[in-house]
Design an enzyme around this catalytic site. Structure first.
Site, mmCIF file in Angstrom:
data_model
loop_
_atom_site.group_PDB
_atom_site.id
_atom_site.type_symbol
_atom_site.label_atom_id
_atom_site.label_comp_id
_atom_site.label_asym_id
_atom_site.label_seq_id
_atom_site.Cartn_x
_atom_site.Cartn_y
_atom_site.Cartn_z
ATOM 1 N N TYR A 60 6.565 44.278 97.591
ATOM 2 C CA TYR A 60 6.431 44.284 96.137
ATOM 3 C C TYR A 60 7.624 45.007 95.544
ATOM 4 O O TYR A 60 7.992 46.085 96.011
ATOM 5 C CB TYR A 60 5.141 44.983 95.711
ATOM 6 C CG TYR A 60 4.165 44.053 95.032
ATOM 7 C CD1 TYR A 60 4.375 43.649 93.713
ATOM 8 C CD2 TYR A 60 3.052 43.568 95.701
ATOM 9 C CE1 TYR A 60 3.501 42.789 93.082
ATOM 10 C CE2 TYR A 60 2.164 42.701 95.080
ATOM 11 C CZ TYR A 60 2.393 42.320 93.772
ATOM 12 O OH TYR A 60 1.528 41.459 93.153
ATOM 13 N N GLU A 62 8.635 45.284 91.749
ATOM 14 C CA GLU A 62 8.742 45.161 90.295
ATOM 15 C C GLU A 62 9.972 45.894 89.776
ATOM 16 O O GLU A 62 10.268 47.005 90.188
ATOM 17 C CB GLU A 62 7.485 45.705 89.617
ATOM 18 C CG GLU A 62 6.288 44.792 89.740
ATOM 19 C CD GLU A 62 5.135 45.226 88.843
ATOM 20 O OE1 GLU A 62 5.262 46.283 88.190
ATOM 21 O OE2 GLU A 62 4.123 44.513 88.807
ATOM 22 N N ASP A 206 19.162 23.122 80.360
ATOM 23 C CA ASP A 206 18.259 23.048 81.504
ATOM 24 C C ASP A 206 18.884 22.088 82.513
ATOM 25 O O ASP A 206 18.843 20.866 82.340
ATOM 26 C CB ASP A 206 16.883 22.557 81.057
ATOM 27 C CG ASP A 206 15.840 22.640 82.158
ATOM 28 O OD1 ASP A 206 16.224 22.647 83.350
ATOM 29 O OD2 ASP A 206 14.634 22.670 81.844
ATOM 30 N N THR A 232 16.056 25.264 88.138
ATOM 31 C CA THR A 232 15.319 25.495 89.367
ATOM 32 C C THR A 232 16.333 25.604 90.502
ATOM 33 O O THR A 232 17.512 25.315 90.337
ATOM 34 C CB THR A 232 14.332 24.354 89.652
ATOM 35 O OG1 THR A 232 15.043 23.108 89.619
ATOM 36 C CG2 THR A 232 13.203 24.327 88.633
ATOM 37 N N LYS A 235 15.497 20.837 94.219
ATOM 38 C CA LYS A 235 16.095 19.578 93.783
ATOM 39 C C LYS A 235 17.482 19.397 94.421
ATOM 40 O O LYS A 235 17.619 19.508 95.631
ATOM 41 C CB LYS A 235 16.128 19.512 92.260
ATOM 42 C CG LYS A 235 14.738 19.639 91.601
ATOM 43 C CD LYS A 235 14.818 19.445 90.120
ATOM 44 C CE LYS A 235 13.446 19.486 89.461
ATOM 45 N NZ LYS A 235 12.960 20.863 89.242
ATOM 46 N N ARG A 241 11.560 26.664 96.313
ATOM 47 C CA ARG A 241 10.954 26.451 94.997
ATOM 48 C C ARG A 241 11.030 27.739 94.190
ATOM 49 O O ARG A 241 10.203 28.635 94.307
ATOM 50 C CB ARG A 241 9.494 26.005 95.159
ATOM 51 C CG ARG A 241 9.312 24.698 95.905
ATOM 52 C CD ARG A 241 9.858 23.517 95.132
ATOM 53 N NE ARG A 241 9.149 23.295 93.905
ATOM 54 C CZ ARG A 241 8.054 22.533 93.796
ATOM 55 N NH1 ARG A 241 7.556 21.931 94.863
ATOM 56 N NH2 ARG A 241 7.456 22.375 92.639
#
Length: 426
Positions: A60, A62, A206, A232, A235, A241
């Site tokens: 984790y 953050e 985008d 992203t 692709k 992902r």
């Protein structure tokens, strides 16, 4: 990832959860045997796959490097810095944020950073090739903001910049999005930037679909034109992902605060590591050759489909993506996509501009060449692929049986000769 390591992991999964292990192996076989032509899908390398499945998923983290809310970040901070530095270098951007979980949260961060609920935003209409998060009604972005949509010309299937300028000057949106999910032609970032500047809007490019093409220099870059670039990391970029946001130093603070703490908690560190691997791979000549081959394959496939009488939106493609309007064939897009799937050719049904049919049963299908190019197929294979597509759709139209099974066997035979990267199926 070595074959022995993959086998060990399969054995571990099989012992712990045989049912799920069986489903994973079934998906491996499916990806190995079929011709995957959904433009947003690809194959990651074994190295990207290894990073995605690493112990970094246990952490984790953050916050941002050097400013975390958890201790024990001695390794995680360098991992994220590596991904950020590689993204900045590859795309020639001043700042990069590699924490967005996916493309939609990355776009949502743009609204949080630069607009307020009720503000006007502008993007390409979904049926014209835009994305849900560019202000479309069924998305939260169309609920919380006033969406103004531009489209494409009926006669050319291309963006009409006179219309875009007229809409922008009338609506004065806070944000203009360019790019989309079914845009087969080169995006003119300079034209959008000129309009955004005149309208007093922030321009977000985008490039989720074309990021790999931009990185390889086979599509113009939005850097220097758009205020922020959203993408992203899968692709055409062939990463995991995930997503990234790129911008100048002047917008870095707003972008970072919108991602964390604005929208997300801890980043997915295993994904960040896999992004770093993919970005390194994208710097190679091998990747640049791959991107050129993606475009060459798409152009040849478009030519072959046109020769067989199919109507292509905008008349062809400049990128990795082809949008086929099947209205003249009498076959609906959804029916065609399902028939092709049964034949081992995986595409998706898709709306076409000014589509008279409903979105869930539209007139078109969307094809792409990223995944098949990753397997080594070249323009010489495109006539055969076009012939398979035509055989399946024609048989569906004529009510002839047996064709789908025949084509699937032929597809399986071709795919066996071109192993898929990262897929452990012999």
């Amino acid at each position: 990832m070595a074959a022995s390591e993959l086998m060990d992991r399969h054995l571990e999964l099989s012992a712990a959860d045989p049912e799920l292990a069986g489903l994973v192996r079934a998906e491996e076989r499916l990806q190995h045997e079929t011709l995957r032509m959904i433009p947003s899908e690809n194959y990651v390398s074994a190295a990207v796959l290894a990073a995605t499945g690493s112990v970094l998923t246990n952490k984790y983290s953050e916050g941002y490097p050097g400013r975390r809310y958890y201790e024990g970040q001695q390794v995680i901070d360098p991992v994220e810095n590596l991904a950020r530095d590689r993204a900045k270098a590859l795309f020639r951007a001043e700042h990069a944020n590699v924490q967005p979980y996916s493309g939609s949260p990355a776009n949502l961060a743009m609204y949080l950073a630069f607009a307020r609920p009720g503000d006007t935003v502008m993007g390409m209409a979904l049926p014209m090739g835009g994305h849900l998060t560019h202000g479309w009604d069924v998305s939260a972005t169309g609920t919380w903001f006033r969406g103004v949509r531009y489209g494409v010309r009926r006669d050319t299937g291309r963006v009409d910049f006179d219309e875009v300028r007229s809409l922008a000057l009338a609506a004065r949106p806070k944000i203009i999005f360019c790019g989309g999910t079914a845009v087969p032609r080169t995006v003119d970032f300079a034209a959008f930037a000129s309009i955004a500047q005149e309208a007093g809007a922030l321009l977000v490019a985008d490039i989720s679909h074309i990021a790999g093409l931009v990185a390889a220099g086979v599509h113009p870059s939005p850097i220097g034109h758009a205020d922020v670039v959203s993408t992203t990391t899968h692709k055409t970029l062939r990463g995991p992902r995930g997503a990234m946001l790129l911008c100048g130093a002047d917008h870095a603070k707003a972008v970072d605060q919108a991602v964390f703490p604005g929208l997300q908690g801890g980043p997915h560190n295993h994904t960040t590591a896999a992004i770093a691997v993919a970005l390194r791979e994208a710097t190679t000549e091998e990747f640049r050759a791959y991107a050129r081959a993606v475009v060459a394959n798409a152009a040849r496939l478009a030519k072959e489909l046109t020769a067989r009488g199919y109507d292509l939106v905008s008349g062809g493609t400049d990128t990795h993506l082809i949008l086929v309007d099947l209205a003249s064939t009498g076959v609906a897009g959804k029916s065609a996509a399902k028939a092709l799937d049964r034949a081992g050719i995986v595409v998706n049904h898709n709306a076409v501009p000014y589509d008279p049919r409903k979105p869930f049963d539209p007139s078109g299908i969307r094809l792409g060449t990223p995944a098949l190019t990753s397997r080594g197929l070249d323009p010489g294979h495109m006539p055969q692929i076009a012939a398979w597509i035509d055989r399946v759709i024609t048989a569906l139209r004529d009510g002839r049986s047996g064709v789908e099974e025949q084509v699937r066997a032929e597809v399986r035979e071709l795919m066996a000769a071109y192993p898929a990267p990262g897929v452990p199926v012999a």
